[in-house]
Design a protein around this motif. Structure first.
Motif, PDB file in Angstrom:
ATOM      1  N   LEU A  22       0.837  -1.202   0.000  1.00 13.22           N
ATOM      2  CA  LEU A  22       0.000   0.000   0.000  1.00 13.22           C
ATOM      3  C   LEU A  22       0.870   1.249   0.000  1.00 13.22           C
ATOM      4  O   LEU A  22       0.580   2.224  -0.702  1.00 13.22           O
ATOM      5  CB  LEU A  22      -0.951  -0.003   1.193  1.00 13.22           C
ATOM      6  N   THR A  23       1.960   1.234   0.784  1.00 14.52           N
ATOM      7  CA  THR A  23       2.861   2.382   0.796  1.00 14.52           C
ATOM      8  C   THR A  23       3.483   2.605  -0.579  1.00 14.52           C
ATOM      9  O   THR A  23       3.532   3.730  -1.080  1.00 14.52           O
ATOM     10  CB  THR A  23       3.994   2.167   1.826  1.00 14.52           C
ATOM     11  N   SER A  24       3.959   1.504  -1.184  1.00 15.89           N
ATOM     12  CA  SER A  24       4.564   1.628  -2.520  1.00 15.89           C
ATOM     13  C   SER A  24       3.577   2.215  -3.508  1.00 15.89           C
ATOM     14  O   SER A  24       3.911   3.118  -4.266  1.00 15.89           O
ATOM     15  CB  SER A  24       5.003   0.268  -3.051  1.00 15.89           C
ATOM     16  N   VAL A  25       2.360   1.689  -3.501  1.00 12.93           N
ATOM     17  CA  VAL A  25       1.363   2.163  -4.452  1.00 12.93           C
ATOM     18  C   VAL A  25       1.055   3.636  -4.196  1.00 12.93           C
ATOM     19  O   VAL A  25       0.953   4.440  -5.124  1.00 12.93           O
ATOM     20  CB  VAL A  25       0.083   1.314  -4.355  1.00 12.93           C
ATOM     21  N   TRP A  26       0.949   3.989  -2.909  1.00 16.77           N
ATOM     22  CA  TRP A  26       0.620   5.376  -2.570  1.00 16.77           C
ATOM     23  C   TRP A  26       1.713   6.322  -3.080  1.00 16.77           C
ATOM     24  O   TRP A  26       1.430   7.413  -3.559  1.00 16.77           O
ATOM     25  CB  TRP A  26       0.435   5.513  -1.062  1.00 16.77           C
ATOM     26  N   ARG A  27       2.969   5.874  -3.001  1.00 22.51           N
ATOM     27  CA  ARG A  27       4.051   6.748  -3.465  1.00 22.51           C
ATOM     28  C   ARG A  27       4.148   6.784  -4.982  1.00 22.51           C
ATOM     29  O   ARG A  27       4.759   7.683  -5.535  1.00 22.51           O
ATOM     30  CB  ARG A  27       5.376   6.296  -2.854  1.00 22.51           C
ATOM     31  N   ASN A  28       3.578   5.777  -5.648  1.00 18.96           N
ATOM     32  CA  ASN A  28       3.525   5.797  -7.121  1.00 18.96           C
ATOM     33  C   ASN A  28       2.075   5.882  -7.554  1.00 18.96           C
ATOM     34  O   ASN A  28       1.586   5.037  -8.274  1.00 18.96           O
ATOM     35  CB  ASN A  28       4.133   4.524  -7.709  1.00 18.96           C
ATOM     36  N   ARG A  29       1.388   6.918  -7.092  1.00 20.59           N
ATOM     37  CA  ARG A  29      -0.053   6.997  -7.315  1.00 20.59           C
ATOM     38  C   ARG A  29      -0.442   6.922  -8.781  1.00 20.59           C
ATOM     39  O   ARG A  29      -1.509   6.431  -9.123  1.00 20.59           O
ATOM     40  CB  ARG A  29      -0.606   8.295  -6.717  1.00 20.59           C
ATOM     41  N   SER A  30       0.433   7.384  -9.655  1.00 18.62           N
ATOM     42  CA  SER A  30       0.054   7.408 -11.074  1.00 18.62           C
ATOM     43  C   SER A  30      -0.197   5.999 -11.613  1.00 18.62           C
ATOM     44  O   SER A  30      -0.922   5.829 -12.588  1.00 18.62           O
ATOM     45  CB  SER A  30       1.140   8.094 -11.884  1.00 18.62           C
ATOM     46  N   ASP A  31       0.400   4.968 -10.954  1.00 18.39           N
ATOM     47  CA  ASP A  31       0.193   3.596 -11.420  1.00 18.39           C
ATOM     48  C   ASP A  31      -1.258   3.159 -11.311  1.00 18.39           C
ATOM     49  O   ASP A  31      -1.741   2.391 -12.141  1.00 18.39           O
ATOM     50  CB  ASP A  31       1.063   2.621 -10.618  1.00 18.39           C
ATOM     51  N   ILE A  32      -1.943   3.610 -10.253  1.00 19.77           N
ATOM     52  CA  ILE A  32      -3.337   3.194 -10.095  1.00 19.77           C
ATOM     53  C   ILE A  32      -4.160   3.761 -11.232  1.00 19.77           C
ATOM     54  O   ILE A  32      -5.159   3.189 -11.626  1.00 19.77           O
ATOM     55  CB  ILE A  32      -3.992   3.738  -8.808  1.00 19.77           C
ATOM     56  N   ALA A  33      -3.756   4.927 -11.710  1.00 20.44           N
ATOM     57  CA  ALA A  33      -4.596   5.638 -12.664  1.00 20.44           C
ATOM     58  C   ALA A  33      -4.771   4.867 -13.966  1.00 20.44           C
ATOM     59  O   ALA A  33      -5.825   4.958 -14.584  1.00 20.44           O
ATOM     60  CB  ALA A  33      -4.009   7.008 -12.939  1.00 20.44           C
ATOM     61  N   SER A  34      -3.771   4.066 -14.388  1.00 18.04           N
ATOM     62  CA  SER A  34      -3.860   3.541 -15.761  1.00 18.04           C
ATOM     63  C   SER A  34      -5.072   2.654 -16.027  1.00 18.04           C
ATOM     64  O   SER A  34      -5.728   2.834 -17.044  1.00 18.04           O
ATOM     65  CB  SER A  34      -2.548   2.908 -16.182  1.00 18.04           C
ATOM     66  N   PRO A  35      -5.433   1.686 -15.148  1.00 21.12           N
ATOM     67  CA  PRO A  35      -6.673   0.955 -15.448  1.00 21.12           C
ATOM     68  C   PRO A  35      -7.896   1.863 -15.440  1.00 21.12           C
ATOM     69  O   PRO A  35      -8.812   1.686 -16.257  1.00 21.12           O
ATOM     70  CB  PRO A  35      -6.771  -0.087 -14.340  1.00 21.12           C
ATOM     71  N   LEU A  36      -7.902   2.836 -14.535  1.00 19.65           N
ATOM     72  CA  LEU A  36      -9.043   3.753 -14.460  1.00 19.65           C
ATOM     73  C   LEU A  36      -9.180   4.565 -15.738  1.00 19.65           C
ATOM     74  O   LEU A  36     -10.280   4.732 -16.268  1.00 19.65           O
ATOM     75  CB  LEU A  36      -8.865   4.713 -13.277  1.00 19.65           C
ATOM     76  N   VAL A  37      -8.048   5.063 -16.229  1.00 21.32           N
ATOM     77  CA  VAL A  37      -8.073   5.858 -17.449  1.00 21.32           C
ATOM     78  C   VAL A  37      -8.537   5.007 -18.625  1.00 21.32           C
ATOM     79  O   VAL A  37      -9.361   5.426 -19.427  1.00 21.32           O
ATOM     80  CB  VAL A  37      -6.672   6.462 -17.720  1.00 21.32           C
TER      81      VAL A  37
END
Lengths: 232, 218, 256
Positions: A22-37
């Motif tokens: 969760l910490t890693s993902v939070w620090r690379n927030r842009s990664d979550i965006a790609s499936p959403l986009v």
């Protein structure tokens, strides 16, 4: 440090992996965006590709939103174990007294929290864009919340089997797609049947049962697959 | 002579149905510092993987405290610290966070212990630095800090001296020697000559099969 | 003692030598059965009152569909045995079963669409059984591809076995879920219990065809497995001796 341990508490590693990812993902927030986009863009393109009339869109909306959610999940699967495989974390997971089942479960939970859950939460907005009839919104969100969790679990097995392959995208799709089919059928039927006024209870119950089964089977299969992949 | 901690019992290993070595017998009593040597491709890493239970042995077994490891995975893994070629350090996380999750998989570490361990590997003051900012050598030192945090009795170190400078090598050797004195067992490989006085070697070249087609095995 | 035969069963060499003897009578038997069944069905069974001659494709279509599904379970069981008892032979059987099963699914889909054209007026109909067969083809294809792309053979075997086992859990679920769909297909024509909906003059050739398909499947599985054994054990002494022996006598013999 003195040698000798005083009992390893199962669950320590589970919490640590949850926190780590969760910490890693939070620090690379842009990664979550790609499936959403991907989800947003494909749904935006849809009326442009077919016909923007309310009637047609309302009919195909449940299925289309579900299919796009499925593809968006599929798109994000490859990264599930990729980094851990490349940097050797996977070996450390295997060589821990913590059962690999729990480690896989922690990874799947983080994957779902960062892809499936956001997809389910923005689905109503897309429902409005595709003029989904009023009765379909709650079933859409609920079925996607459960359905994406099942898809993360099944996907974990596929990702674990293909993590050691150089070009894994095609194989991963081929392995995972047939297993996603029942989820898609039940999920989109839940939404369309409640739009038609038959209620969503049956579909949600079926999805719940499928989730329970996937929780039992998939992390075990994924753990087995990771042990095989880790050597190559 | 005390009971051996680790026993390699008639161990044979194969990769893709090619036998790398066979019939390795070796007993490691507490205090063993064992270097695995052999030419490139002799199966040094394969042996370490097999001892760690990552690979199944083609024949024979590995015993820990007298019992085959396959029968007691959980207990064995509590006693095992394994450092391989790869560096499982997440770039987005700080040094402390990385040591916390690595520790949670085996021996949970406290903040104070981490600070002390980082002093030992010359990384004092780097607790909160993100690991993407560290050099390759520093990242390896983060891993080596585990040696000062773990309470495992068996250390398996595959090429631990890679990317470590001279003073670091000396400290690492000292840590390994101290572990042996405390009654632990260290298995390691290295391409560098070592300054350590007391260690034994196991030469895998002695266990190669002559080039003959292997008999079928069930 | 009881375990001895079981472990011998896991020995590729034992299987290869035994199957050489089985094939002598088993291969002609299954080919003869196939000719009898297909010949009877296509040539002598009476014409269907509604569908005319086009129904005759059932003698090819229906046993292929049954075998395609059964083959998936045979493959998965072989994989499970290999995983549990760590034997080599079951993995070879599993790997051989995948392409055969995939071929049967393709045959089912092809004959189904040929049958569909005169019956429904379309080559492809989105009905439950069509979709199910297509998904089954994907399941088989997943195994075949995974076995090909995996870097090492041992790992490929175990990975395929895991996938096949997960697949077996999913096959009934997939079947049930596509069954939700309204189906254009006729109701199942053979029931093990209760009255059969087709006349016995059509049923008997169909049963012969099913038996022939089972025999033919077994034959194909044995031949594929023998090939797989030779490929994998190519460096063992018994295969080398076998090759030398065949080279000397220069016989085509029973090699594949």
């Amino acid at each position: 440090m003195p040698i000798g341990h005083d009992g390893y508490q199962v669950g320590t590693g589970f919490k640590a992996i949850l926190r780590r990812d969760l910490t890693s993902v939070w620090r690379n927030r842009s990664d979550i965006a790609s499936p959403l986009v991907f989800f947003l863009i494909s749904i935006t393109l849809l009326p442009l590709g077919v016909d923007p009339s309310d009637k047609l869109l309302a009919v195909i909306a449940p299925g289309m939103i579900w299919i796009m959610a499925l593809l968006a999940t599929l798109l994000s699967l490859d990264s599930l174990f990729r980094q851990d495989y490349d940097d050797g974390s996977l070996t450390q997971f295997i060589l821990s007294p913590q059962p690999l089942y729990l480690t896989v479960l922690a990874k799947v939970i983080v994957h779902w929290l960062t892809t499936g859950l956001p997809l389910a939460l923005i689905a109503p907005v897309l429902g409005v864009m595709l003029s989904l009839p009023a009765g379909g919104y709650w079933p859409l969100v609920l079925s996607l919340i459960i359905g994406t969790a099942i898809m993360s679990l099944i996907g974990a097995m596929g990702a674990a089997l293909t993590v050691c392959l150089r070009s894994s995208a095609l194989v991963l799709t081929l392995i995972v797609m047939p297993l996603y089919l029942p989820v898609l059928i039940i999920g989109s039927n839940t939404v369309s049947s409640s739009v038609a006024g038959f209620g969503a209870a049956q579909g949600l119950a079926l999805l719940g049962a499928a989730l329970a089964m996937a929780l039992l089977v998939m992390p075990v299969a994924a753990a087995g697959a990771l042990r095989i992949s880790s050597n190559h | 002579m005390s009971e051996p901690l680790l026993t390699l019992n008639n161990l044979s290993c194969e990769r893709d149905s090619r036998t790398l070595f066979s019939g390795v017998h070796y007993s490691c009593p507490p205090g063993t510092l064992l270097q695995i040597v052999g030419f490139n491709g002799a199966g040094k890493t394969t042996l370490l993987h097999t001892v760690a239970g990552l690979l199944p042995a083609a024949c024979g077994d590995v015993r820990w405290r007298g019992r085959p490891i396959a029968q007691q995975r959980q207990a064995f893994y509590q006693d095992l610290l394994y450092l391989g070629h790869q560096v499982p350090v997440k770039p987005q996380l700080s040094v402390r966070e990385n040591l916390l999750w690595l520790g949670a998989l085996n021996t949970p570490a406290t903040e104070a212990a981490i600070a002390a361990a980082l002093v030992e590997v010359d990384l004092a003051g780097f607790e909160d630095s993100p690991c993407y900012a560290l050099s390759a050598g520093q990242k390896r030192r983060v891993l080596l800090a585990q040696l000062y945090l773990s309470r495992a009795a068996l250390w398996i170190l595959d090429e631990p001296f890679t990317a470590i400078d001279k003073s670091g090598v000396l400290k690492l050797e000292a840590a390994m020697a101290r572990h042996a004195t405390n009654g632990g067992v260290v298995l390691f490989t290295s391409h560098q000559p070592l300054a350590m006085a007391e260690f034994t070697t196991l030469d895998l070249s002695a266990f190669q099969l002559s080039e003959q087609p292997s008999e079928e095995a069930i | 003692m009881a375990w001895q035969w079981f472990h011998r069963l896991g020995s590729p060499r034992w299987f290869y030598e035994k199957s050489s003897r089985w094939l002598v009578w088993f291969a002609p038997l299954s080919i003869a059965l196939m000719l009898v069944g297909i010949g009877w069905g296509l040539g002598f069974a009476p014409i269907d009152s509604k569908q005319g001659d086009s129904y005759r494709i059932i003698f090819i279509h229906m046993p292929a569909a049954a075998l395609a599904l059964a083959g998936y379970y045979i493959m998965a069981i072989a994989g499970a045995v290999g995983l549990i008892w760590k034997m080599k032979l079951p993995f070879m059987v599993m790997k051989s079963a995948a392409p055969i099963g995939a071929a049967l699914t393709i045959l089912t889909l092809a004959t189904g669409s040929l049958w569909g054209h005169p019956t429904w007026g379309t080559f492809w109909e989105w009905d439950a059984r069509n979709i199910f067969m297509l998904v089954l083809l994907f399941l088989y294809a997943g195994i075949v591809v995974l076995a090909e792309v995996y870097p090492s053979r041992d790992a490929a075997d175990k990975a395929c076995a895991i996938l096949a086992l997960v697949g077996t859990i999913n096959v009934p679920i997939i079947y049930k879920s596509v069954d939700w769909w309204y189906s254009l297909h006729q109701p199942a024509s053979i029931k093990l219990t209760g009255g059969s909906t087709i006349h016995s003059s059509m049923l008997y050739p169909l049963l012969v065809c099913i038996l022939a398909y089972y025999c033919f499947y077994t034959l194909a599985l044995i031949l594929y497995t023998r090939r797989e054994i030779l490929v994998r054990e190519a460096r063992t002494s018994w295969v080398l001796e076998l090759a030398q022996g065949q080279g000397k006598s220069n016989k085509a013999g029973d090699g594949l």
